[in-house]
Design a protein around this motif. Structure first.
Motif, PDB file in Angstrom:
ATOM      1  N   TYR A  42       0.854  -1.182   0.000  1.00 53.67           N
ATOM      2  CA  TYR A  42       0.000   0.000   0.000  1.00 53.67           C
ATOM      3  C   TYR A  42       0.892   1.235   0.000  1.00 53.67           C
ATOM      4  O   TYR A  42       2.087   1.163   0.300  1.00 53.67           O
ATOM      5  N   ALA A  43       0.297   2.375  -0.349  1.00 55.63           N
ATOM      6  CA  ALA A  43       1.066   3.610  -0.491  1.00 55.63           C
ATOM      7  C   ALA A  43       0.621   4.650   0.530  1.00 55.63           C
ATOM      8  O   ALA A  43      -0.502   4.604   1.038  1.00 55.63           O
ATOM      9  N   GLN A  44       1.504   5.570   0.805  1.00 55.47           N
ATOM     10  CA  GLN A  44       1.174   6.703   1.657  1.00 55.47           C
ATOM     11  C   GLN A  44       0.016   7.483   1.032  1.00 55.47           C
ATOM     12  O   GLN A  44       0.018   7.769  -0.158  1.00 55.47           O
ATOM     13  N   GLY A  45      -1.004   7.770   1.836  1.00 52.28           N
ATOM     14  CA  GLY A  45      -2.158   8.500   1.345  1.00 52.28           C
ATOM     15  C   GLY A  45      -3.312   7.615   0.914  1.00 52.28           C
ATOM     16  O   GLY A  45      -4.426   8.110   0.728  1.00 52.28           O
ATOM     17  N   GLU A  46      -3.074   6.315   0.742  1.00 55.14           N
ATOM     18  CA  GLU A  46      -4.160   5.410   0.366  1.00 55.14           C
ATOM     19  C   GLU A  46      -5.094   5.170   1.558  1.00 55.14           C
ATOM     20  O   GLU A  46      -4.701   5.317   2.718  1.00 55.14           O
ATOM     21  N   LYS A  47      -6.305   4.775   1.255  1.00 54.63           N
ATOM     22  CA  LYS A  47      -7.287   4.492   2.294  1.00 54.63           C
ATOM     23  C   LYS A  47      -6.843   3.311   3.136  1.00 54.63           C
ATOM     24  O   LYS A  47      -6.436   2.277   2.623  1.00 54.63           O
ATOM     25  N   ALA A  48      -6.907   3.482   4.459  1.00 51.20           N
ATOM     26  CA  ALA A  48      -6.552   2.412   5.387  1.00 51.20           C
ATOM     27  C   ALA A  48      -7.816   1.662   5.810  1.00 51.20           C
ATOM     28  O   ALA A  48      -8.921   2.063   5.484  1.00 51.20           O
ATOM     29  N   GLY A  49      -7.637   0.580   6.547  1.00 49.41           N
ATOM     30  CA  GLY A  49      -8.781  -0.190   7.023  1.00 49.41           C
ATOM     31  C   GLY A  49      -8.390  -1.611   7.375  1.00 49.41           C
ATOM     32  O   GLY A  49      -8.506  -2.028   8.535  1.00 49.41           O
ATOM     33  N   PRO A  50      -7.909  -2.394   6.381  1.00 52.59           N
ATOM     34  CA  PRO A  50      -7.537  -3.779   6.690  1.00 52.59           C
ATOM     35  C   PRO A  50      -6.255  -3.857   7.517  1.00 52.59           C
ATOM     36  O   PRO A  50      -5.489  -2.899   7.606  1.00 52.59           O
ATOM     37  N   PHE A  51      -6.035  -5.011   8.099  1.00 43.49           N
ATOM     38  CA  PHE A  51      -4.775  -5.333   8.736  1.00 43.49           C
ATOM     39  C   PHE A  51      -4.086  -6.392   7.894  1.00 43.49           C
ATOM     40  O   PHE A  51      -4.740  -7.165   7.183  1.00 43.49           O
ATOM     41  N   TYR A  52      -2.781  -6.436   7.983  1.00 37.13           N
ATOM     42  CA  TYR A  52      -2.000  -7.345   7.152  1.00 37.13           C
ATOM     43  C   TYR A  52      -1.131  -8.221   8.043  1.00 37.13           C
ATOM     44  O   TYR A  52      -0.579  -7.768   9.042  1.00 37.13           O
ATOM     45  N   GLN A  53      -1.005  -9.481   7.649  1.00 39.03           N
ATOM     46  CA  GLN A  53      -0.113 -10.389   8.365  1.00 39.03           C
ATOM     47  C   GLN A  53       0.847 -11.033   7.370  1.00 39.03           C
ATOM     48  O   GLN A  53       0.440 -11.490   6.293  1.00 39.03           O
ATOM     49  N   VAL A  54       2.126 -11.043   7.731  1.00 35.52           N
ATOM     50  CA  VAL A  54       3.151 -11.651   6.873  1.00 35.52           C
ATOM     51  C   VAL A  54       3.123 -13.156   7.082  1.00 35.52           C
ATOM     52  O   VAL A  54       3.359 -13.648   8.185  1.00 35.52           O
ATOM     53  N   GLU A  55       2.812 -13.906   6.036  1.00 34.52           N
ATOM     54  CA  GLU A  55       2.837 -15.360   6.101  1.00 34.52           C
ATOM     55  C   GLU A  55       4.251 -15.884   5.859  1.00 34.52           C
ATOM     56  O   GLU A  55       4.703 -16.814   6.509  1.00 34.52           O
ATOM     57  N   PHE A  56       4.935 -15.295   4.881  1.00 30.77           N
ATOM     58  CA  PHE A  56       6.338 -15.602   4.633  1.00 30.77           C
ATOM     59  C   PHE A  56       6.961 -14.394   3.945  1.00 30.77           C
ATOM     60  O   PHE A  56       6.266 -13.559   3.372  1.00 30.77           O
ATOM     61  N   GLY A  57       8.286 -14.292   4.023  1.00 34.03           N
ATOM     62  CA  GLY A  57       8.961 -13.138   3.456  1.00 34.03           C
ATOM     63  C   GLY A  57       9.119 -12.026   4.487  1.00 34.03           C
ATOM     64  O   GLY A  57       9.118 -12.267   5.699  1.00 34.03           O
ATOM     65  N   ALA A  58       9.217 -10.787   4.027  1.00 36.90           N
ATOM     66  CA  ALA A  58       9.434  -9.649   4.921  1.00 36.90           C
ATOM     67  C   ALA A  58       8.948  -8.369   4.248  1.00 36.90           C
ATOM     68  O   ALA A  58       8.922  -8.258   3.025  1.00 36.90           O
ATOM     69  N   VAL A  59       8.584  -7.384   5.082  1.00 34.97           N
ATOM     70  CA  VAL A  59       8.014  -6.120   4.611  1.00 34.97           C
ATOM     71  C   VAL A  59       8.765  -4.963   5.248  1.00 34.97           C
ATOM     72  O   VAL A  59       9.154  -5.025   6.420  1.00 34.97           O
ATOM     73  N   ARG A  60       8.985  -3.898   4.481  1.00 36.33           N
ATOM     74  CA  ARG A  60       9.533  -2.664   5.047  1.00 36.33           C
ATOM     75  C   ARG A  60       8.470  -1.574   4.993  1.00 36.33           C
ATOM     76  O   ARG A  60       7.723  -1.469   4.024  1.00 36.33           O
ATOM     77  N   ILE A  61       8.415  -0.775   6.047  1.00 38.50           N
ATOM     78  CA  ILE A  61       7.504   0.358   6.154  1.00 38.50           C
ATOM     79  C   ILE A  61       8.368   1.616   6.082  1.00 38.50           C
ATOM     80  O   ILE A  61       9.315   1.757   6.856  1.00 38.50           O
ATOM     81  N   TYR A  62       8.051   2.519   5.171  1.00 36.98           N
ATOM     82  CA  TYR A  62       8.931   3.677   5.006  1.00 36.98           C
ATOM     83  C   TYR A  62       8.156   4.902   4.540  1.00 36.98           C
ATOM     84  O   TYR A  62       7.013   4.826   4.104  1.00 36.98           O
ATOM     85  N   ARG A  63       8.855   6.045   4.627  1.00 40.08           N
ATOM     86  CA  ARG A  63       8.329   7.308   4.122  1.00 40.08           C
ATOM     87  C   ARG A  63       9.429   7.994   3.322  1.00 40.08           C
ATOM     88  O   ARG A  63      10.609   7.902   3.670  1.00 40.08           O
TER      89      ARG A  63
END
Length: 215
Positions: A42-63
């Motif tokens: 998802y991108a900065q400014g997009e509508k929020a609402g759902p929650f996300y869970q990592v099943e495998f792999g990895a995610v970075r959160i940034y600005r």
């Protein structure tokens, strides 16, 4: 703003479904989505609402900062959740670091979500505070040592530590240059504190010494 084109492929999940609060819709209704390395979740400014869970792999959160620099605020590994926002839009970008499977959870219509949100909010606040403490340290060795200990703890203390993120990612998370991150890791290796088993695999040889360096 989108920095990458997102590729999403729904896959059937063969892993056990996570235990969810009653306020969430049944997990079986949520397909597993696949994001290749570098894909935007998802991108900065997009509508929020759902929650996300990592099943495998990895995610970075940034600005992205005004001068074009990137500040990474968090990494999320398998089993961890992310995407909680205090209002209706996302304030950061979420991006897959490597090939990553994500499960999206939504609250059931009409559910009382206040008690469900509090633990997520408190956990996110604690991680944010810990990250600020790391960034507040003047010494680059202290920052890298604290980061390695955190990664080891989140991977259950298993050895070696697997780092899905690049040296550049680590630098953008710790407020250091990629050269400084590489130099610190080499110094820790030369002191016998860690062993670099591969480019993204690190074994902690002297746990107590690394702990002392992080404080």
């Amino acid at each position: 703003m989108h920095t990458y084109t997102t590729s999403r492929i729904a896959l059937p999940s063969r892993s056990p479904q996570p235990a969810l609060p009653e306020a969430f819709e049944p997990a079986l209704l949520q397909p597993l989505s696949f994001f290749p390395a570098g894909a935007e979740i998802y991108a900065q400014g997009e509508k929020a609402g759902p929650f996300y869970q990592v099943e495998f792999g990895a995610v970075r959160i940034y600005r992205l900062l005004a001068d074009g620099r990137r500040q990474i605020s968090a990494f999320h590994l398998a089993g961890e959740t992310f995407g909680f926002e205090a209002d209706s839009t996302h304030h950061f970008f979420a991006e897959a670091i490597n090939a990553t499977g994500i499960r999206v959870f939504r609250f059931a219509t009409g559910a009382d979500i206040s008690r469900q949100l509090l633990p997520l909010a408190l956990k996110g606040l604690t991680r944010a505070q810990e990250h600020l403490l790391v960034l507040g340290r003047q010494n680059a060795i202290e920052r890298v040592a604290a980061f390695l200990l955190d990664m080891a703890e989140r991977q259950g203390g298993l050895q070696p530590i697997e780092l899905p993120m690049s040296r550049m990612d680590i630098g953008d998370y710790l407020g250091l240059t990629i050269e400084t991150v590489s130099r610190v890791l080499t110094r820790l290796k030369d002191k016998g504190v860690i062993r670099l088993t591969s480019l993204r695999s690190i074994e902690i040889v002297k746990q107590d010494a690394l702990q002392d360096m992080s404080e």
